[in-house]
Motif scaffolding. Structure first.
Motif, PDB file in Angstrom:
ATOM      1  N   ASN A 137       0.836  -1.189   0.000  1.00 27.53           N
ATOM      2  CA  ASN A 137       0.000   0.000   0.000  1.00 27.53           C
ATOM      3  C   ASN A 137       0.877   1.248   0.000  1.00 27.53           C
ATOM      4  OD1 ASN A 137      -2.292  -1.614   0.165  1.00 27.53           O
ATOM      5  ND2 ASN A 137      -2.255  -1.626   2.393  1.00 27.53           N
ATOM      6  N   LYS A 138       0.559   2.190  -0.876  1.00 27.74           N
ATOM      7  CA  LYS A 138       1.381   3.391  -0.996  1.00 27.74           C
ATOM      8  C   LYS A 138       0.894   4.529  -0.112  1.00 27.74           C
ATOM      9  CE  LYS A 138       3.111   2.443  -5.648  1.00 27.74           C
ATOM     10  NZ  LYS A 138       3.302   2.978  -7.018  1.00 27.74           N
ATOM     11  N   LEU A 139      -0.408   4.570   0.157  1.00 25.29           N
ATOM     12  CA  LEU A 139      -0.954   5.641   0.984  1.00 25.29           C
ATOM     13  C   LEU A 139      -0.953   5.213   2.449  1.00 25.29           C
ATOM     14  CD1 LEU A 139      -3.940   6.839  -1.236  1.00 25.29           C
ATOM     15  CD2 LEU A 139      -1.636   7.796  -1.073  1.00 25.29           C
ATOM     16  N   ASN A 140      -0.434   6.071   3.287  1.00 22.98           N
ATOM     17  CA  ASN A 140      -0.298   5.760   4.707  1.00 22.98           C
ATOM     18  C   ASN A 140      -1.621   5.996   5.427  1.00 22.98           C
ATOM     19  OD1 ASN A 140       0.452   5.428   7.344  1.00 22.98           O
ATOM     20  ND2 ASN A 140       2.193   6.815   7.271  1.00 22.98           N
ATOM     21  N   THR A 141      -2.163   4.929   6.000  1.00 21.77           N
ATOM     22  CA  THR A 141      -3.401   5.052   6.774  1.00 21.77           C
ATOM     23  C   THR A 141      -3.162   4.694   8.239  1.00 21.77           C
ATOM     24  OG1 THR A 141      -4.014   2.796   6.114  1.00 21.77           O
ATOM     25  CG2 THR A 141      -4.906   4.609   4.798  1.00 21.77           C
ATOM     26  N   GLY A 142      -1.953   4.917   8.694  1.00 21.97           N
ATOM     27  CA  GLY A 142      -1.633   4.645  10.099  1.00 21.97           C
ATOM     28  C   GLY A 142      -2.089   5.787  10.988  1.00 21.97           C
ATOM     29  N   ILE A 180      -7.468  15.606   3.740  1.00 24.69           N
ATOM     30  CA  ILE A 180      -7.767  14.631   2.686  1.00 24.69           C
ATOM     31  C   ILE A 180      -9.021  15.037   1.917  1.00 24.69           C
ATOM     32  CG2 ILE A 180      -8.487  12.244   2.271  1.00 24.69           C
ATOM     33  CD1 ILE A 180      -6.649  11.476   4.667  1.00 24.69           C
ATOM     34  N   VAL A 181     -10.061  15.420   2.648  1.00 28.01           N
ATOM     35  CA  VAL A 181     -11.308  15.830   1.987  1.00 28.01           C
ATOM     36  C   VAL A 181     -11.065  17.044   1.097  1.00 28.01           C
ATOM     37  CG1 VAL A 181     -13.608  16.791   2.376  1.00 28.01           C
ATOM     38  CG2 VAL A 181     -12.814  14.853   3.751  1.00 28.01           C
ATOM     39  N   THR A 182     -10.325  18.009   1.612  1.00 27.02           N
ATOM     40  CA  THR A 182     -10.037  19.219   0.837  1.00 27.02           C
ATOM     41  C   THR A 182      -9.225  18.895  -0.411  1.00 27.02           C
ATOM     42  OG1 THR A 182     -10.069  20.571   2.852  1.00 27.02           O
ATOM     43  CG2 THR A 182      -8.951  21.493   0.924  1.00 27.02           C
ATOM     44  N   ALA A 183      -8.222  18.019  -0.256  1.00 24.01           N
ATOM     45  CA  ALA A 183      -7.349  17.678  -1.379  1.00 24.01           C
ATOM     46  C   ALA A 183      -8.090  16.930  -2.482  1.00 24.01           C
ATOM     47  CB  ALA A 183      -6.172  16.843  -0.885  1.00 24.01           C
ATOM     48  N   LEU A 184      -9.091  16.149  -2.113  1.00 20.35           N
ATOM     49  CA  LEU A 184      -9.815  15.349  -3.104  1.00 20.35           C
ATOM     50  C   LEU A 184     -11.002  16.085  -3.713  1.00 20.35           C
ATOM     51  CD1 LEU A 184      -9.737  11.851  -1.374  1.00 20.35           C
ATOM     52  CD2 LEU A 184      -8.545  12.531  -3.466  1.00 20.35           C
ATOM     53  N   THR A 185     -11.403  17.176  -3.088  1.00 19.86           N
ATOM     54  CA  THR A 185     -12.521  17.947  -3.627  1.00 19.86           C
ATOM     55  C   THR A 185     -12.102  18.612  -4.935  1.00 19.86           C
ATOM     56  OG1 THR A 185     -13.399  18.383  -1.408  1.00 19.86           O
ATOM     57  CG2 THR A 185     -14.125  19.835  -3.191  1.00 19.86           C
ATOM     58  N   LEU A 237     -11.130   4.439   1.454  1.00 20.44           N
ATOM     59  CA  LEU A 237     -10.903   5.444   0.419  1.00 20.44           C
ATOM     60  C   LEU A 237      -9.484   5.343  -0.129  1.00 20.44           C
ATOM     61  CD1 LEU A 237     -11.786   7.962  -1.147  1.00 20.44           C
ATOM     62  CD2 LEU A 237     -11.161   9.338   0.852  1.00 20.44           C
ATOM     63  N   ALA A 238      -8.511   5.183   0.762  1.00 16.89           N
ATOM     64  CA  ALA A 238      -7.111   5.092   0.337  1.00 16.89           C
ATOM     65  C   ALA A 238      -6.877   3.892  -0.568  1.00 16.89           C
ATOM     66  CB  ALA A 238      -6.203   5.010   1.563  1.00 16.89           C
ATOM     67  N   ARG A 239      -7.408   2.737  -0.166  1.00 15.80           N
ATOM     68  CA  ARG A 239      -7.199   1.539  -0.977  1.00 15.80           C
ATOM     69  C   ARG A 239      -7.834   1.690  -2.360  1.00 15.80           C
ATOM     70  NH1 ARG A 239      -4.804   1.116   3.256  1.00 15.80           N
ATOM     71  NH2 ARG A 239      -3.480   2.362   1.886  1.00 15.80           N
ATOM     72  N   ASN A 240      -9.006   2.319  -2.436  1.00 17.79           N
ATOM     73  CA  ASN A 240      -9.666   2.506  -3.728  1.00 17.79           C
ATOM     74  C   ASN A 240      -8.941   3.539  -4.586  1.00 17.79           C
ATOM     75  OD1 ASN A 240     -11.750   0.609  -3.397  1.00 17.79           O
ATOM     76  ND2 ASN A 240     -12.972   2.042  -2.195  1.00 17.79           N
ATOM     77  N   LEU A 241      -8.368   4.551  -3.965  1.00 15.31           N
ATOM     78  CA  LEU A 241      -7.577   5.522  -4.722  1.00 15.31           C
ATOM     79  C   LEU A 241      -6.370   4.844  -5.358  1.00 15.31           C
ATOM     80  CD1 LEU A 241      -7.595   8.556  -2.243  1.00 15.31           C
ATOM     81  CD2 LEU A 241      -8.872   8.367  -4.393  1.00 15.31           C
ATOM     82  N   GLU A 242      -5.766   3.932  -4.622  1.00 19.51           N
ATOM     83  CA  GLU A 242      -4.592   3.213  -5.136  1.00 19.51           C
ATOM     84  C   GLU A 242      -4.952   2.314  -6.319  1.00 19.51           C
ATOM     85  OE1 GLU A 242      -2.146   2.855  -0.899  1.00 19.51           O
ATOM     86  OE2 GLU A 242      -3.485   1.261  -1.557  1.00 19.51           O
ATOM     87  N   LEU A 243      -6.217   1.899  -6.384  1.00 18.14           N
ATOM     88  CA  LEU A 243      -6.667   1.017  -7.465  1.00 18.14           C
ATOM     89  C   LEU A 243      -7.120   1.784  -8.704  1.00 18.14           C
ATOM     90  CD1 LEU A 243      -8.680  -1.625  -5.381  1.00 18.14           C
ATOM     91  CD2 LEU A 243      -6.411  -1.890  -6.400  1.00 18.14           C
ATOM     92  N   ALA A 280       2.782  10.539  -8.285  1.00 14.50           N
ATOM     93  CA  ALA A 280       2.588  11.991  -8.268  1.00 14.50           C
ATOM     94  C   ALA A 280       1.119  12.334  -8.043  1.00 14.50           C
ATOM     95  CB  ALA A 280       3.086  12.595  -9.578  1.00 14.50           C
ATOM     96  N   GLN A 281       0.230  11.555  -8.646  1.00 18.69           N
ATOM     97  CA  GLN A 281      -1.199  11.794  -8.441  1.00 18.69           C
ATOM     98  C   GLN A 281      -1.620  11.423  -7.022  1.00 18.69           C
ATOM     99  OE1 GLN A 281      -2.528   9.370 -11.742  1.00 18.69           O
ATOM    100  NE2 GLN A 281      -3.079  11.172 -12.971  1.00 18.69           N
ATOM    101  N   LEU A 282      -1.098  10.310  -6.516  1.00 15.85           N
ATOM    102  CA  LEU A 282      -1.427   9.908  -5.147  1.00 15.85           C
ATOM    103  C   LEU A 282      -0.951  10.945  -4.136  1.00 15.85           C
ATOM    104  CD1 LEU A 282      -0.637   6.074  -5.268  1.00 15.85           C
ATOM    105  CD2 LEU A 282      -2.889   7.152  -5.130  1.00 15.85           C
ATOM    106  N   ALA A 283       0.122  11.643  -4.478  1.00 16.39           N
ATOM    107  CA  ALA A 283       0.654  12.668  -3.577  1.00 16.39           C
ATOM    108  C   ALA A 283      -0.277  13.871  -3.462  1.00 16.39           C
ATOM    109  CB  ALA A 283       2.028  13.116  -4.052  1.00 16.39           C
ATOM    110  N   THR A 284      -1.278  13.965  -4.353  1.00 21.81           N
ATOM    111  CA  THR A 284      -2.221  15.092  -4.312  1.00 21.81           C
ATOM    112  C   THR A 284      -3.474  14.767  -3.517  1.00 21.81           C
ATOM    113  OG1 THR A 284      -3.452  14.455  -6.326  1.00 21.81           O
ATOM    114  CG2 THR A 284      -1.424  15.745  -6.623  1.00 21.81           C
ATOM    115  N   THR A 285      -3.524  13.596  -2.882  1.00 21.12           N
ATOM    116  CA  THR A 285      -4.747  13.152  -2.215  1.00 21.12           C
ATOM    117  C   THR A 285      -4.888  13.646  -0.782  1.00 21.12           C
ATOM    118  OG1 THR A 285      -3.683  11.115  -1.435  1.00 21.12           O
ATOM    119  CG2 THR A 285      -4.774  11.045  -3.606  1.00 21.12           C
ATOM    120  N   GLY A 286      -3.823  14.215  -0.227  1.00 22.39           N
ATOM    121  CA  GLY A 286      -3.866  14.619   1.176  1.00 22.39           C
ATOM    122  C   GLY A 286      -3.335  13.556   2.115  1.00 22.39           C
TER     123      GLY A 286
END
Length: 204
Positions: A2-7, A23-28, A81-87, A94-100
């Motif tokens: 998993n690339k997005l940290n959900t710890g 996260i909400v702001t970044a994905l809006t 949400l993180a796992r689905n973004l990764e999929l 670079a795109q994942l880095a914009t998710t918050g």
């Protein structure tokens, strides 16, 4: 991996609140992720419930229970949400880095050998013929090998064993009244490194 940290469990309540809002702001309106799942509306509702719980009078059992329940729900949604973004098809780092979310740090590997241990020193162990060997720990070391001799220049060097820690290196069965030399080398992922400078002691 998993690339997005959900710890999120280590975050204090206020910090978790801020991270969720980030996260909400970044994905809006994020063009790279137009249809996040769960939807931002669902996540925002859970975030609002969590904020409401945090605003309750502190020190009450009701607040503690409500914060725990709403935080658990929000955390679960953010993990999904993180796992689905990764999929997302063809998604880039670079795109994942914009998710918050924070990106997991990718471990770096090197083919460089481990360095030689420094500050090698010998100490009487309080038992006749036994010497304790100490040195500084070496980064990436998985074990330490020991050799000892009566003559550091001519040798021969005797194998003193392999040790998992710099705290448990010792030599037994030495002749009392003799000067001994010892050296240590670290063993890393790519094999052993260089031997340390030898240290000496008269065995008592």
């Amino acid at each position: 991996m998993n690339k997005l940290n959900t710890g999120f469990s280590k975050l204090p309540d206020d910090a978790f609140d801020n991270k969720a809002q980030t996260i909400v702001t970044a994905l809006t309106g994020n063009a790279a992720f137009p249809t996040p799942s769960p939807t931002l509306a669902i996540v925002t509702t859970a975030l609002t419930d969590y904020k409401t719980a945090l605003a309750m009078p502190e020190g009450t059992a009701a607040r503690t229970a409500q914060v725990h329940a709403t935080r658990a729900k929000l955390s679960t949604l953010l993990e999904q949400l993180a796992r689905n973004l990764e999929l997302t098809p063809n998604v880039t780092d670079a795109q994942l880095a914009t998710t918050g979310y924070d990106l997991h740090k990718v471990p770096t590997f090197t083919a460089e050998p481990v360095t030689a241990p420094g500050n090698v020193r010998l100490k009487q162990a309080g038992v006749g013929g036994v010497v304790q060997v100490m040195c500084d720990a070496v980064d990436r070391a998985q074990a330490y090998e020991l050799q000892y001799t009566l003559d550091a220049n001519a040798g021969p060097w005797t194998d003193g064993g392999t040790f998992t820690s710099t705290r448990r290196i010792g030599i037994t069965g030495l002749t009392r009244g003799k000067d001994y030399w010892a050296r240590v080398r670290a063993v890393g992922p790519n094999g052993p490194g260089a031997w340390s400078d030898p240290a000496t002691i008269m065995v008592t």
